[in-house]
Design a protein around this motif. Structure first.
Motif, short mmCIF file in Angstrom:
data_model
loop_
_atom_site.label_atom_id
_atom_site.label_comp_id
_atom_site.label_asym_id
_atom_site.label_seq_id
_atom_site.Cartn_x
_atom_site.Cartn_y
_atom_site.Cartn_z
N TYR A 185 18.61 9.52 38.34
CA TYR A 185 17.73 10.06 39.38
C TYR A 185 18.61 10.80 40.37
O TYR A 185 19.59 10.26 40.88
CB TYR A 185 16.98 8.95 40.09
N ASN A 186 18.26 12.07 40.64
CA ASN A 186 18.98 12.87 41.61
C ASN A 186 18.02 13.28 42.72
O ASN A 186 16.98 13.91 42.45
CB ASN A 186 19.58 14.12 40.96
N PRO A 187 18.32 12.91 43.94
CA PRO A 187 17.41 13.27 45.03
C PRO A 187 17.35 14.79 45.19
O PRO A 187 18.33 15.49 44.89
CB PRO A 187 18.04 12.61 46.26
N ARG A 227 10.08 -15.01 19.96
CA ARG A 227 9.53 -14.11 18.96
C ARG A 227 10.68 -13.52 18.14
O ARG A 227 11.51 -12.77 18.67
CB ARG A 227 8.72 -12.97 19.60
N PRO A 228 10.76 -13.83 16.86
CA PRO A 228 11.81 -13.23 16.01
C PRO A 228 11.60 -11.72 15.89
O PRO A 228 10.49 -11.22 16.05
CB PRO A 228 11.61 -13.92 14.66
N SER A 229 12.67 -11.01 15.62
CA SER A 229 12.60 -9.57 15.43
C SER A 229 13.12 -9.23 14.03
O SER A 229 14.11 -9.78 13.57
CB SER A 229 13.44 -8.84 16.48
N GLN A 230 12.42 -8.35 13.37
CA GLN A 230 12.81 -7.95 12.02
C GLN A 230 13.67 -6.69 12.00
O GLN A 230 14.23 -6.32 10.99
CB GLN A 230 11.56 -7.72 11.17
N LYS A 231 13.79 -6.01 13.14
CA LYS A 231 14.57 -4.78 13.17
C LYS A 231 15.09 -4.54 14.59
O LYS A 231 14.52 -5.03 15.56
CB LYS A 231 13.73 -3.58 12.73
N ALA A 232 16.17 -3.81 14.67
CA ALA A 232 16.78 -3.48 15.96
C ALA A 232 16.62 -2.00 16.21
O ALA A 232 17.13 -1.18 15.45
CB ALA A 232 18.26 -3.87 15.95
N GLU A 233 15.89 -1.64 17.26
CA GLU A 233 15.68 -0.24 17.62
C GLU A 233 16.11 -0.02 19.05
O GLU A 233 15.84 -0.84 19.93
CB GLU A 233 14.21 0.14 17.44
N THR A 234 16.78 1.09 19.29
CA THR A 234 17.29 1.40 20.63
C THR A 234 16.14 1.78 21.56
O THR A 234 15.33 2.65 21.22
CB THR A 234 18.29 2.56 20.56
N PRO A 235 16.04 1.16 22.73
CA PRO A 235 15.00 1.53 23.69
C PRO A 235 15.32 2.88 24.34
O PRO A 235 16.45 3.37 24.25
CB PRO A 235 15.05 0.39 24.72
N VAL A 236 14.32 3.47 24.97
CA VAL A 236 14.46 4.80 25.56
C VAL A 236 13.88 4.79 26.97
O VAL A 236 12.76 4.31 27.18
CB VAL A 236 13.74 5.87 24.71
N ILE A 237 14.64 5.30 27.93
CA ILE A 237 14.13 5.49 29.29
C ILE A 237 13.38 6.82 29.32
O ILE A 237 13.96 7.88 29.06
CB ILE A 237 15.26 5.47 30.32
N ASP A 238 12.10 6.75 29.64
CA ASP A 238 11.27 7.96 29.62
C ASP A 238 11.36 8.74 30.93
O ASP A 238 11.37 9.97 30.92
CB ASP A 238 9.80 7.58 29.36
N GLN A 239 11.44 8.02 32.06
CA GLN A 239 11.38 8.72 33.34
C GLN A 239 11.89 7.82 34.46
O GLN A 239 11.69 6.60 34.44
CB GLN A 239 9.94 9.15 33.65
N VAL A 240 12.58 8.42 35.42
CA VAL A 240 12.95 7.75 36.67
C VAL A 240 12.56 8.68 37.81
O VAL A 240 12.99 9.84 37.84
CB VAL A 240 14.47 7.43 36.75
N GLU A 278 10.64 4.33 40.53
CA GLU A 278 9.79 3.88 39.43
C GLU A 278 10.43 4.33 38.12
O GLU A 278 10.77 5.50 37.95
CB GLU A 278 8.39 4.47 39.56
N LEU A 279 10.61 3.36 37.21
CA LEU A 279 11.26 3.63 35.94
C LEU A 279 10.30 3.27 34.81
O LEU A 279 9.72 2.19 34.81
CB LEU A 279 12.54 2.82 35.84
N THR A 280 10.12 4.18 33.86
CA THR A 280 9.27 3.96 32.70
C THR A 280 10.13 4.01 31.45
O THR A 280 10.95 4.92 31.30
CB THR A 280 8.16 5.02 32.61
N PHE A 281 9.96 3.01 30.56
CA PHE A 281 10.75 3.02 29.33
C PHE A 281 9.91 2.52 28.16
O PHE A 281 8.91 1.83 28.33
CB PHE A 281 12.03 2.20 29.46
N THR A 282 10.36 2.89 26.96
CA THR A 282 9.73 2.48 25.70
C THR A 282 10.72 1.66 24.90
O THR A 282 11.89 2.04 24.77
CB THR A 282 9.30 3.72 24.89
N ASN A 283 10.25 0.53 24.36
CA ASN A 283 11.10 -0.39 23.60
C ASN A 283 10.43 -0.65 22.25
O ASN A 283 9.73 -1.65 22.07
CB ASN A 283 11.29 -1.69 24.39
N PRO A 284 10.60 0.25 21.27
CA PRO A 284 9.82 0.17 20.03
C PRO A 284 10.05 -1.11 19.24
O PRO A 284 9.15 -1.57 18.54
CB PRO A 284 10.30 1.40 19.24
#
Length: 395
Positions: free
Chosen positions: A292-294, A203-216, A225-231
């Protein structure tokens, strides 16, 4: 017939002339396909003697009025048994390889024999590697030497086709939009015009956007468990910070906009992650580091003890003054000292705190800063006391 057609026809039909033998029961030579001097020859043709598995061939006698024609379709040397012979002139090879076909025949009372070679190519699907950069893709066949194809045909999935050489195939193509494409690659053997096919999605990409880690967060004693967004939807690597401070790749995600990922990890120790775009040509920095800090263990209930105290700072600079962090006062019984850094990681632990701490972790000096400690004491009468607080390390 065209010149190319004539070449394929001549290559596909093999004709070899060999020799006769006195009689079938007397064959005692090591190799039936190696004639002796002065022996008479036989002859036969093989139609489609070169091609890909499964290869169906037809054996055709090259001499008139021959009788009692028999074949060994995979002759490997040595004497031939009657059970090895076939009267069928059509045979299908189901495995790749180089085969010798042995023929016995009779003509005017004479016993004849002849041999021909059949080349059967494999049709292995080529293993493909693609690397993308926005709307441009680079395709390679890393193991091209193993397949021995003469060339590769590439259908880029947008109506464009291309031919790559078989030795070091590299194809570079640019797309007009970011729709997902199915790239089809076929390895081709020149003789037989056949081979194997493989496909890969891109899949070609038309733009480069930095992904974001939402939660660990911890979801079990040994699971995070790690949740991230990759716009941008670009391929990304999840990277984990090593004790040395460098980041190491853990797992790759392709065409992911948002996901939740679970991984094995020791949830009793702190750990930090970041995301980096897999396509390095996009020149986009990695995401912000998320750690992540215990949870810290509950602080022990302080019990007043005026006979033991701890300094609030020390400087391990070998000047002979306040070089170690250690309890002072009326020391008796058992003394256990544990020191933590600001992330809650244990940097020092001693079952006998009388020797104190020299400001090092695994023989490496630690940076200037504030560290927390717990001093566990057990008096001779069995009474247990705890002291906790902070100490400043000065270098």
């Amino acid at each position: 017939m065209s010149d190319a057609g004539i070449v394929r026809y001549l290559v596909g039909i093999l004709c070899v002339i060999f020799f006769s033998i006195p009689s079938l029961p007397c064959r005692a030579q090591v190799d039936e396909c190696n004639p002796g001097p002065g022996q008479l020859t036989g002859s036969f043709l093989i139609a489609s003697g070169i091609g890909c598995v499964p290869l169906k061939i037809t054996a055709i006698s090259g001499l008139p009025e021959v009788k009692n024609v028999r074949y060994v379709y995979n002759y490997q040397g040595g004497a031939v048994q009657e059970s090895d012979l076939s009267r069928d002139s059509v045979y299908t090879f189901t495995k790749p390889g180089l085969y010798r076909v042995l023929q016995y025949a009779e003509q005017n009372g004479k016993q004849l024999r002849a041999c021909a070679i059949v080349q059967v190519y494999d049709t292995l699907p080529p293993e493909l590697a693609v690397a993308g950069c926005l709307n441009r893709v680079t395709l390679t066949v890393p193991k091209a030497a193993d397949y021995q194809y003469d060339w590769y045909t590439v259908d880029w999935g947008d109506g464009t086709k291309e031919q790559l050489d078989g030795v070091s195939p590299v194809g570079i193509h640019s797309y007009a939009d970011n729709r997902q494409r199915l790239i089809t690659v076929r390895g081709v053997h020149l003789y037989g015009n056949c081979g194997g096919t493989a496909q890969v999605q891109f899949r070609p990409s038309q733009k480069a956007e930095t992904p974001v880690i939402d939660q660990v967060r911890a979801v079990g004693p040994r699971s995070l468990e790690l949740t991230f967004t990759n716009p941008g939807g670009n391929p990304v690597w999840l990277e984990q910070r090593a004790p040395s401070g460098t980041f190491e790749r853990v797992v790759r995600f392709d065409e992911t906009l948002k996901t939740t990922f679970q991984m094995d990890a020791d949830t009793a120790a702190p750990v930090c992650f970041r995301l980096a775009l897999a396509d390095t040509c996009l020149q986009t920095p990695p995401s912000a580091e998320v750690c992540y800090n215990p949870p810290k263990p509950p602080d022990p209930t302080p019990v007043p003890d005026s006979t033991v105290f701890m300094p609030d700072a020390f400087s391990p600079n070998a000047d002979g003054i306040n070089d170690r962090f250690l309890p002072q006062g009326l020391l008796s019984g058992k003394l256990r000292l544990t020191v933590y850094n600001r992330w809650g990681e244990v940097v020092f632990r001693a079952e006998d705190a009388r020797d104190g701490w020299d400001g090092r972790q695994r023989d490496q000096p630690l940076p200037t800063g504030t560290y927390s400690y717990v001093l566990e004491m057990q008096k001779a009468d069995g009474q247990r006391l705890n002291k906790h607080g902070t100490v400043v390390l000065l270098n």
